[in-house]
Each structure stands twice: as C-alpha cells, then as structure tokens.
Design a protein around this motif. Structure first.
Motif, PDB file in Angstrom:
ATOM      1  N   TRP A 160       0.830  -1.207   0.000  1.00  0.00           N
ATOM      2  CA  TRP A 160       0.000   0.000   0.000  1.00  0.00           C
ATOM      3  C   TRP A 160       0.862   1.254   0.000  1.00  0.00           C
ATOM      4  O   TRP A 160       1.829   1.350   0.757  1.00  0.00           O
ATOM      5  CB  TRP A 160      -0.926   0.030   1.227  1.00  0.00           C
ATOM      6  N   SER A 161       0.527   2.206  -0.858  1.00  0.00           N
ATOM      7  CA  SER A 161       1.210   3.495  -0.792  1.00  0.00           C
ATOM      8  C   SER A 161       0.208   4.581  -1.137  1.00  0.00           C
ATOM      9  O   SER A 161      -0.791   4.346  -1.828  1.00  0.00           O
ATOM     10  CB  SER A 161       2.394   3.547  -1.742  1.00  0.00           C
ATOM     11  N   HIS A 162       0.501   5.748  -0.653  1.00  0.00           N
ATOM     12  CA  HIS A 162      -0.405   6.871  -0.806  1.00  0.00           C
ATOM     13  C   HIS A 162      -0.135   7.609  -2.110  1.00  0.00           C
ATOM     14  O   HIS A 162      -0.914   8.390  -2.590  1.00  0.00           O
ATOM     15  CB  HIS A 162      -0.183   7.804   0.383  1.00  0.00           C
ATOM     16  N   GLY A 163       1.026   7.367  -2.683  1.00  0.00           N
ATOM     17  CA  GLY A 163       1.453   8.057  -3.893  1.00  0.00           C
ATOM     18  C   GLY A 163       2.900   7.695  -4.127  1.00  0.00           C
ATOM     19  O   GLY A 163       3.438   6.817  -3.446  1.00  0.00           O
ATOM     20  N   PRO A 164       3.554   8.347  -5.074  1.00  0.00           N
ATOM     21  CA  PRO A 164       4.950   7.987  -5.380  1.00  0.00           C
ATOM     22  C   PRO A 164       5.900   8.213  -4.199  1.00  0.00           C
ATOM     23  O   PRO A 164       6.898   7.508  -4.060  1.00  0.00           O
ATOM     24  CB  PRO A 164       5.320   8.890  -6.556  1.00  0.00           C
ATOM     25  N   VAL A 165       5.618   9.208  -3.360  1.00  0.00           N
ATOM     26  CA  VAL A 165       6.435   9.385  -2.155  1.00  0.00           C
ATOM     27  C   VAL A 165       5.516   9.394  -0.939  1.00  0.00           C
ATOM     28  O   VAL A 165       4.319   9.610  -1.068  1.00  0.00           O
ATOM     29  CB  VAL A 165       7.240  10.716  -2.182  1.00  0.00           C
ATOM     30  N   GLY A 166       6.108   9.143   0.244  1.00  0.00           N
ATOM     31  CA  GLY A 166       5.316   9.216   1.474  1.00  0.00           C
ATOM     32  C   GLY A 166       5.077   7.855   2.100  1.00  0.00           C
ATOM     33  O   GLY A 166       5.748   6.867   1.779  1.00  0.00           O
ATOM     34  N   ARG A 208       8.408   6.314   1.543  1.00  0.00           N
ATOM     35  CA  ARG A 208       9.128   6.306   0.264  1.00  0.00           C
ATOM     36  C   ARG A 208       9.692   7.703   0.046  1.00  0.00           C
ATOM     37  O   ARG A 208       8.950   8.695   0.114  1.00  0.00           O
ATOM     38  CB  ARG A 208       8.154   5.930  -0.866  1.00  0.00           C
ATOM     39  N   LEU A 209      10.981   7.781  -0.183  1.00  0.00           N
ATOM     40  CA  LEU A 209      11.629   9.084  -0.353  1.00  0.00           C
ATOM     41  C   LEU A 209      11.625   9.491  -1.827  1.00  0.00           C
ATOM     42  O   LEU A 209      11.407   8.657  -2.714  1.00  0.00           O
ATOM     43  CB  LEU A 209      13.068   9.012   0.161  1.00  0.00           C
ATOM     44  N   GLY A 210      11.935  10.763  -2.053  1.00  0.00           N
ATOM     45  CA  GLY A 210      11.948  11.300  -3.416  1.00  0.00           C
ATOM     46  C   GLY A 210      12.943  10.571  -4.310  1.00  0.00           C
ATOM     47  O   GLY A 210      12.721  10.430  -5.512  1.00  0.00           O
ATOM     48  N   LEU A 214      13.646   3.648   0.601  1.00  0.00           N
ATOM     49  CA  LEU A 214      12.649   3.394   1.655  1.00  0.00           C
ATOM     50  C   LEU A 214      13.268   3.703   3.006  1.00  0.00           C
ATOM     51  O   LEU A 214      14.371   3.258   3.308  1.00  0.00           O
ATOM     52  CB  LEU A 214      12.279   1.915   1.664  1.00  0.00           C
ATOM     53  N   GLN A 215      12.511   4.441   3.831  1.00  0.00           N
ATOM     54  CA  GLN A 215      13.022   4.781   5.150  1.00  0.00           C
ATOM     55  C   GLN A 215      12.051   4.234   6.193  1.00  0.00           C
ATOM     56  O   GLN A 215      10.836   4.385   6.011  1.00  0.00           O
ATOM     57  CB  GLN A 215      13.050   6.308   5.227  1.00  0.00           C
ATOM     58  N   PRO A 216      12.570   3.590   7.260  1.00  0.00           N
ATOM     59  CA  PRO A 216      11.613   3.123   8.273  1.00  0.00           C
ATOM     60  C   PRO A 216      11.020   4.313   9.023  1.00  0.00           C
ATOM     61  O   PRO A 216      11.697   5.302   9.248  1.00  0.00           O
ATOM     62  CB  PRO A 216      12.471   2.262   9.205  1.00  0.00           C
ATOM     63  N   LEU A 217       9.739   4.215   9.382  1.00  0.00           N
ATOM     64  CA  LEU A 217       9.130   5.285  10.170  1.00  0.00           C
ATOM     65  C   LEU A 217       9.612   5.202  11.609  1.00  0.00           C
ATOM     66  O   LEU A 217      10.040   4.134  12.068  1.00  0.00           O
ATOM     67  CB  LEU A 217       7.606   5.150  10.155  1.00  0.00           C
TER      68      LEU A 217
END
Ligand code: SER
Length: 394
Positions: A160-166, A208-210, A214-217
């Motif tokens: 699941w992702s909200h968009g290309p980043v985030g 998801r970074l620009g 991938l960075q853990p929250l």
C-alpha cells in the motif's frame, strides 16, 4: 448479528468493537483536507491522520477509530456500474505506534466473524509475498495460518502506498465470498472476482523518499480501512451498492421521477448525492480545483438527464433526498442553500448548451473539427472540448 443488519447498525458495531478495545472515536470530518495538503479532497480515512502516522502525537491517543467521508475522482468513468461511487465513507481503525499488525488482523477476523456474522468459510485473505526490496510479510502469514484462514500471497496488490512518495507498507486484505447461498467458494481472490475485498490492514512502517529509497518510520503503525457502502452491500447480500439500505431514499425516489436505464440512474444517483455532500462541505462550482470537480459532477448528471428529455430539472429533486443525504453525512448546511447551488449551476449549464448549439450550428463547424477549432470554441465561446463532442454526438 442474526438478521440482516442495517447500514447504521454496521457502523455502530464497528465503532463499538474498537471502543471496547481502547480506541477513541475521532470525528470523521469534512472532505476538504487542510490547506497545507496538496490534494483536492480526502481520499481515505488515514489521510487526515498523516502527520500522526509520521510520529506527531495525536491528542486522543494511540488507538483511534472513525468514519470518514472520502471522494475519489479516479474512478469517475466507472461510476454507473454496480460498485463504484464518487463519495463514500470509510470505516477506519489505527494503532499509532501501539499494538502490532498481527493484533489488528486478529481483531479484524473476530469482528467479521462474531460481530458481523460472516462464516470463516466465506473469508480469504491476501498478504504481501515480498519483492526485490522488502521480504515477505511472514508475521501476517503466520497469524492468518494460526487463525485457520486461507491465504494468498501477492506482490504489488499487497503493497500500500499513498502516492509515489510518502507513507507506505505491506498490507493484508480480507475478502468475502459473494457467490450467493447455493454457490460454495471457489478459486482465490486473484482468480475469482466473486471474492470481494472488504478490509485492508496496512502495516504502515515505511516512507518512500523522493530518490526512491525506503526509510523506516519512527513508529510502526497499523492503518485499516473498510469502504462502508461495499461492506454493507456484502453483508446485506446485494449485488450492487445501490441496493443497500444506504441508498434507500434515492433508489425509491429516482425511478418514478426520471425514467432512466439502470446505468444512467446509478450515475445520476451517485453524482447528485456526491454533489450534495461536496456542497455541504462548502464547495461551489468553479472552473478549477474542487469547484471544477463539483461542476463536472452536476453537469455529467444533467447531461445524462437531458439526453432523453431536456425538460428535466433538478428543481424536481424532493426535499427528502437532500435532507437525508446531508443528515447521513452529518452536515449542518440547510437544504435550501444546497438546492440553490444546484439550480444555479443547472441554469448556467443550460445557457452554455444553448450558446453551444447556436455556435456549432454555423456552417464553418460542419464536418470534422481541428484542434484550432476546439481552441477557438473554448477560448471565445467558453465551450470545453468534451461539451462540444457531446453536442455534436447525434
Ligand atoms: N490506507 C488504506 C486504504 O486506503 C487503509 O486505510 O485502503
């Protein structure tokens, strides 16, 4: 639940279940995201919670539950079928760095089986099977196996992702068999469309970074979302969302009012109901942004209504559907104002069509139109391309 539950009962059961497990009910608010948010409308229950999923403490704690109205225009061309809606409600539950994903899945199963009475034979789940970047979601796989449910691992469908980043993460989706009483479950969620997805449990623990990394929250969260109209339809045993009791006044009132085929009636119902909610949240028709979405909804409904009978008018919409819709979405705006906005837009659109017909009737617009013609019609006469196309369609 032993008898067929109503839409309202289903909402209450959902909220009570999570409140009994320490979740605070947050007010599911407006369709309009805060001004700092670049999207036009709230598209899911988690959307307004983004800062809190990223680590900012929520004033109501770490366990939350709500019902959020959402609007999605990505499916606009599919509206008119039996399942797609423009405005809908999402039931959601969250653990903001509190309990883990496995706990959420266990509760999900318990609520569907004991709260909503769905027998386990009618359930199937999918989990993230891993890709080149992230390994398989073993925790979910183990949990579902312990609970005894059939599991299908997938790749992209369960990320699941909200968009290309985030925010993003693996999710686990719960499907209910809708093949009807005499038809035992067959196939799997990816091979048989009679498995209908009702609930998505996202293990939201990455960003998801620009640059694509991938960075853990800071905190692993759980975000679950369940489309209310679809859930109610499945639990009430209907084929179409419009047959559920959530659409009751609309489906009773529209057929005698306007004689339309099934697809057109569903489109008119969806678009007018959505337009009322959007107006109820303070939007007015304009040529850009949110106002343009509203304008398109109203004009698409009118185009459908006027195709067979140009004398149809939104002033015939009974008070009851306006009142019911605003009440259902807990909106305080008066029906008089909503009706005024609808009728004003109807008048504008009527005038535009009249002008369009006059202009397009000129000899220079016979035969195929060039891009230059379209530009001229738009810039000089305010006639958008899709409207010109509609007017020229016999
Ligand atoms: N974020 C997930 C969805 O939109 C669950 O809330 O479906």
């Amino acid at each position: 639940m032993t008898t067929t539950p109503s839409g309202d009962q289903i909402v209450r059961t959902f909220i009570d279940f999570f409140r009994e497990r320490g979740h605070e009910l947050i007010t599911g608010g407006t369709l309009l995201p805060p001004s700092s948010d670049p999207v036009l409308f709230t598209t899911s229950g988690m959307h307004p919670l983004t800062p809190h999923l990223e680590g900012r403490p929520h004033p109501q704690g770490r366990r939350l539950v709500n019902v959020q109205r959402c609007l999605r225009t990505s499916d606009l061309d599919e509206v008119g079928d039996r399942t797609h809606l423009t405005v809908f409600e999402m039931l959601g539950s969250w653990s903001l760095g509190d309990y883990d994903h496995s706990q959420s899945l266990r509760w999900g199963y318990e609520l569907l089986r004991d709260g909503f009475g769905v027998p386990s034979e009618r359930l199937y789940v999918t989990v993230f099977g891993g890709d080149d970047e992230v390994g398989p979601d073993r925790e979910s796989l183990r949990t579902w196996r312990e609970l005894g449910l059939p599991v299908e691992p997938t790749r992209d469908e369960n990320w699941w992702s909200h968009g290309p980043v985030g925010l993003c993460g693996p999710d686990s989706e719960i499907f209910v068999w809708t093949g009807g009483p005499g038809t035992p479950p067959q196939g799997t969620p990816t091979t048989d469309p009679r498995w209908v997805e009702v609930w998505n449990h996202v293990s939201m623990r990455h960003r998801r970074l620009g640059d694509g990394g991938l960075q853990p929250l800071r905190q692993p969260n759980v975000d679950t979302g369940m489309g209310l109209e679809r859930l109610v339809t499945v639990l009430q045993g209907h084929d179409s969302v419009y047959d559920s009791d959530l659409f009751e006044p609309w489906t009773r009132i529209l057929p005698p009012l306007w004689d339309l085929d099934g697809r057109s009636r569903r489109l008119v119902c969806d678009h007018l109901r959505s337009a009322i909610v959007v107006i109820g949240d303070g939007v007015r028709p304009t040529n850009t942004g949110r106002g343009y979405v509203l304008r398109r909804l109203i004009r698409r409904a009118l185009t459908t209504l006027w195709r067979d009978d140009p004398s149809r008018t939104l002033s015939d919409l009974p008070e009851e559907v306006l009142r019911h819709t605003l009440d259902h979405f807990r909106q305080s705006r008066g029906t008089g104002l909503v009706r005024e906005v609808l009728l004003d837009e109807e008048r504008r659109f009527g005038r535009l069509l009249e002008r369009g017909r006059r202009v397009l009737g000129r000899p220079e617009f016979e035969g195929p139109l060039s891009d230059e013609d379209y530009h001229y019609l738009h810039d000089t006469h305010g006639l958008p391309r899709d409207l010109v196309t509609t007017l020229r369609t016999p």
